[in-house]
Design a protein around this motif. Structure first.
Motif, PDB file in Angstrom:
ATOM      1  N   TYR A  90       0.827  -1.203   0.000  1.00  0.00           N
ATOM      2  CA  TYR A  90       0.000   0.000   0.000  1.00  0.00           C
ATOM      3  C   TYR A  90       0.866   1.260   0.000  1.00  0.00           C
ATOM      4  N   ALA A  91       1.907   1.273   0.839  1.00  0.00           N
ATOM      5  CA  ALA A  91       2.803   2.431   0.890  1.00  0.00           C
ATOM      6  C   ALA A  91       3.549   2.599  -0.435  1.00  0.00           C
ATOM      7  N   GLY A  92       3.987   1.485  -1.010  1.00  0.00           N
ATOM      8  CA  GLY A  92       4.697   1.561  -2.287  1.00  0.00           C
ATOM      9  C   GLY A  92       3.813   2.065  -3.401  1.00  0.00           C
ATOM     10  N   GLY A  94       1.212   3.968  -3.015  1.00  0.00           N
ATOM     11  CA  GLY A  94       0.969   5.384  -2.722  1.00  0.00           C
ATOM     12  C   GLY A  94       2.140   6.247  -3.122  1.00  0.00           C
ATOM     13  N   TRP A  95       3.338   5.733  -2.879  1.00  0.00           N
ATOM     14  CA  TRP A  95       4.549   6.479  -3.244  1.00  0.00           C
ATOM     15  C   TRP A  95       4.673   6.585  -4.761  1.00  0.00           C
ATOM     16  N   LEU A  96       4.353   5.492  -5.462  1.00  0.00           N
ATOM     17  CA  LEU A  96       4.428   5.518  -6.922  1.00  0.00           C
ATOM     18  C   LEU A  96       3.363   6.441  -7.526  1.00  0.00           C
ATOM     19  N   SER A  98       2.134   9.195  -6.183  1.00  0.00           N
ATOM     20  CA  SER A  98       2.229  10.626  -5.845  1.00  0.00           C
ATOM     21  C   SER A  98       3.335  11.329  -6.554  1.00  0.00           C
TER      22      SER A  98
END
Length: 98
Positions: A90-92, A94-96, A98
């Motif tokens: 999920y964090a990855g 989200g990072w991709l 943004s």
């Protein structure tokens, strides 16, 4: 307090007690019946229903992360590993995004 208040309190006490006794009786009857297997599967079914209902209306990255967590849970049978990999996905994502 008036007599009607005490009557309501007494009625609620009797109702609460009756609900608990009925639950004990029903639980014992289910435990000795052919449907006893449902009780063994109930915790997992509750978790699945909570997760499924929380995914309704979520964006695709959330679904992908949930799929990663599901895959990790099936592959490793470890709750912590599934949680960590799901959160990392999920964090990855989200990072991709943004």
């Amino acid at each position: 307090m008036s007599a009607s208040h005490w009557a309501v309190v007494g009625l609620l006490v009797v109702a609460a007690f009756a609900i608990r006794v009925a639950g004990l009786i029903a639980g014992e009857r289910i435990r000795v019946s052919r449907q006893a297997w449902v009780l063994d599967e109930l915790p997992g079914l509750i978790v699945v229903s909570l997760v499924a209902s929380s995914l309704i209306g979520q964006p695709p990255p959330t679904w992908i992360a949930a799929g990663v967590a599901l895959g990790a849970a099936i592959a490793t049978n470890q709750v912590i590993v599934a949680m960590v990999l799901g959160m990392l996905a999920y964090a990855g994502l989200g990072w991709l995004g943004s």
